[in-house]
Design a protein around this motif. Structure first.
Motif, PDB file in Angstrom:
ATOM      1  N   UNK A 191       0.795  -1.199  -0.059  1.00  0.00           N
ATOM      2  CA  UNK A 191       0.016   0.084   0.057  1.00  0.00           C
ATOM      3  C   UNK A 191       0.878   1.295  -0.009  1.00  0.00           C
ATOM      4  N   UNK A 192       2.013   1.094   0.432  1.00  0.00           N
ATOM      5  CA  UNK A 192       2.842   2.158   0.694  1.00  0.00           C
ATOM      6  C   UNK A 192       3.548   2.714  -0.711  1.00  0.00           C
ATOM      7  N   UNK A 267       9.385  19.864  -1.213  1.00  0.00           N
ATOM      8  CA  UNK A 267       8.327  20.501  -1.335  1.00  0.00           C
ATOM      9  C   UNK A 267       7.102  19.545  -1.036  1.00  0.00           C
ATOM     10  N   UNK A 268       7.376  18.223  -0.838  1.00  0.00           N
ATOM     11  CA  UNK A 268       6.458  17.408  -0.680  1.00  0.00           C
ATOM     12  C   UNK A 268       6.260  16.846   0.707  1.00  0.00           C
ATOM     13  N   UNK A 269       7.178  17.150   1.564  1.00  0.00           N
ATOM     14  CA  UNK A 269       7.221  16.625   2.934  1.00  0.00           C
ATOM     15  C   UNK A 269       5.900  16.783   3.574  1.00  0.00           C
ATOM     16  N   UNK A 270       5.046  17.743   3.339  1.00  0.00           N
ATOM     17  CA  UNK A 270       3.880  17.808   3.887  1.00  0.00           C
ATOM     18  C   UNK A 270       2.872  16.720   3.790  1.00  0.00           C
ATOM     19  N   UNK A 274      -0.054  11.973   5.755  1.00  0.00           N
ATOM     20  CA  UNK A 274      -1.210  11.388   5.152  1.00  0.00           C
ATOM     21  C   UNK A 274      -1.003   9.976   4.279  1.00  0.00           C
ATOM     22  N   UNK A 275       0.216  10.015   3.924  1.00  0.00           N
ATOM     23  CA  UNK A 275       0.744   8.848   3.037  1.00  0.00           C
ATOM     24  C   UNK A 275       0.878   7.729   4.156  1.00  0.00           C
ATOM     25  N   UNK A 280      -0.768   2.448   6.557  1.00  0.00           N
ATOM     26  CA  UNK A 280      -0.584   1.717   7.603  1.00  0.00           C
ATOM     27  C   UNK A 280       0.415   1.615   8.373  1.00  0.00           C
ATOM     28  N   UNK A 281       1.632   2.356   7.857  1.00  0.00           N
ATOM     29  CA  UNK A 281       2.770   1.876   8.764  1.00  0.00           C
ATOM     30  C   UNK A 281       3.464   3.477   9.027  1.00  0.00           C
ATOM     31  N   UNK A 282       4.330   3.543   9.899  1.00  0.00           N
ATOM     32  CA  UNK A 282       5.076   4.616  10.086  1.00  0.00           C
ATOM     33  C   UNK A 282       6.113   4.971   9.000  1.00  0.00           C
ATOM     34  N   UNK A 283       6.307   6.249   8.795  1.00  0.00           N
ATOM     35  CA  UNK A 283       7.241   6.669   7.889  1.00  0.00           C
ATOM     36  C   UNK A 283       8.115   7.831   8.509  1.00  0.00           C
ATOM     37  N   UNK A 284       9.472   7.425   8.382  1.00  0.00           N
ATOM     38  CA  UNK A 284      10.313   8.460   9.159  1.00  0.00           C
ATOM     39  C   UNK A 284      11.517   8.947   8.422  1.00  0.00           C
TER      40      UNK A 284
END
Ligand code: ADP
Ligand code: MG
Length: 319
Positions: A191-192, A267-270, A274-275, A280-284
């Motif tokens: 899904x990611x 520019x897409x960090x924000x 939402x992603x 359904x997983x952490x993004x770091x």
């Protein structure tokens, strides 16, 4: 029991029924339809007994993992899983083993809407190859080569758990249950991958360790990276192991994480939060693509980490 009975009983009808499968298992070829304006993403992985898994490992978990490693490759390019084929080399006709293996593979296939459409079965030392096929809108696949200086480097989930479980197993001591689950039943970040299409500038799945796989994203002239080790997403068990031996090899240079590492234009960090929810997983965020300079890993005390090893290489690391 004959080879054909084994196939019919255990490998036919695995996974989801799909309208794009014109001819399923049973003929000389499967006949399959790729949707208009899409590309077919194809990847194959082989698991060899004694190299990639312990010969006595749980066959249900092995079925899961045999497909999961391929799904992780589809995730890395942002493809939607569709079909798989399976080349199985078995030492004998052990029905209970095959039923459990097919159960683990079939459940993960169903969860991703994928159908097992064919394969090959032979006798010999236990070895499993799964080829996966997925769809991606033409030109939209995530690639390894798209990062630019200034892009953020991000990883999904947490790193080093599978490596910890393997290390604990080899030492013969107690194993951390959560880490073992990560080693035996990895979660491919499908899904990611889909959510990162049109957002990430580059992506790869981490199968050989972060340093080795991030290295592939830097294989363009003029690219380097800085990773802040203090920002790495770590389970409590992996963080504890690092605290006790001060070696960062677990999250940086052990295999089988099956997380995604991707780069994001600033520019897409924000869009990251939402992603993460959609996936359904952490993004770091763990660092940044730099102009040149190779890969620098900065220790929490500000010094440079120098790897004892960078990842697993079947030929370089073979005994
Ligand atoms: P052929 O001899 O024409 O290559 P096989 O007798 O090997 O065909 O296989 C018969 C059918 O069973 C084919 O449709 C093949 O794709 C399928 N099959 C064989 N082994 C497997 C397997 N391990 N998993 C899934 N399908 C299989
Ligand atoms: Mg044939």
């Amino acid at each position: 029991m004959s080879e054909f009975d084994l196939i019919r009983r255990h490998l036919t009808g695995l996974g989801a029924a799909r309208a794009d499968v014109c001819v399923d298992i049973g003929d000389d070829c499967a006949l399959l339809r790729v949707p208009d304006a899409h590309e077919l993403a194809v990847s194959i992985d082989t698991l060899v007994a004694g190299v990639h898994f312990f010969p006595d490992c749980d066959p249900d978990a092995l079925g899961h993992k045999s497909l999961a490693v391929g799904l992780s490759d589809l995730a890395a390019v942002g493809a939607e899983p569709a079909w798989a084929t399976l080349a199985l080399t078995l030492p004998g006709a052990d029905e209970a083993w095959l039923a459990a293996f097919a159960g683990g593979l079939g459940r993960l296939a169903l969860a991703h809407g994928l159908r097992l459409v064919g394969g090959d079965t032979t006798r010999g030392p236990l070895c499993i190859s799964v080829q996966v096929h997925g769809f991606v809108p033409a030109g939209a696949a995530l690639r390894r080569g798209g990062a630019s200086p200034g892009d953020l480097i991000c990883v999904s989930g947490s790193l080093g758990d599978a490596g910890l479980a393997l290390r604990q197993h080899l030492r013969g001591g107690p194993t951390d249950a959560a880490a073992r689950a990560r080693l035996e039943r990895p979660t491919p970040r499908v899904a990611l991958g889909l959510a990162l299409r049109g957002v990430a500038s580059a992506a790869i799945d981490i199968s050989d360790g972060l340093v080795a796989d991030l290295g592939h994203l830097l294989a363009q002239p003029g690219l380097g990276a800085r990773v802040d080790l203090a920002r790495l997403p770590l389970s409590a068990a992996v963080a504890g192991a690092i605290e006790s031996d001060a070696h960062w090899d677990l999250p940086l240079a052990s295999g089988d994480d099956y997380e995604l590492c991707f780069t994001l234009p600033p520019a897409r960090v924000d869009r990251l939060a939402a992603i993460a929810v959609r996936a359904g997983c952490a993004l770091t965020p763990i660092g940044e693509i730099t102009r040149d300079g190779g890969l620098r890993c900065i220790l929490p005390d500000g010094g440079d980490w120098h790897p004892r090893r960078t990842g697993f290489d079947h030929f370089a690391d073979a005994p």
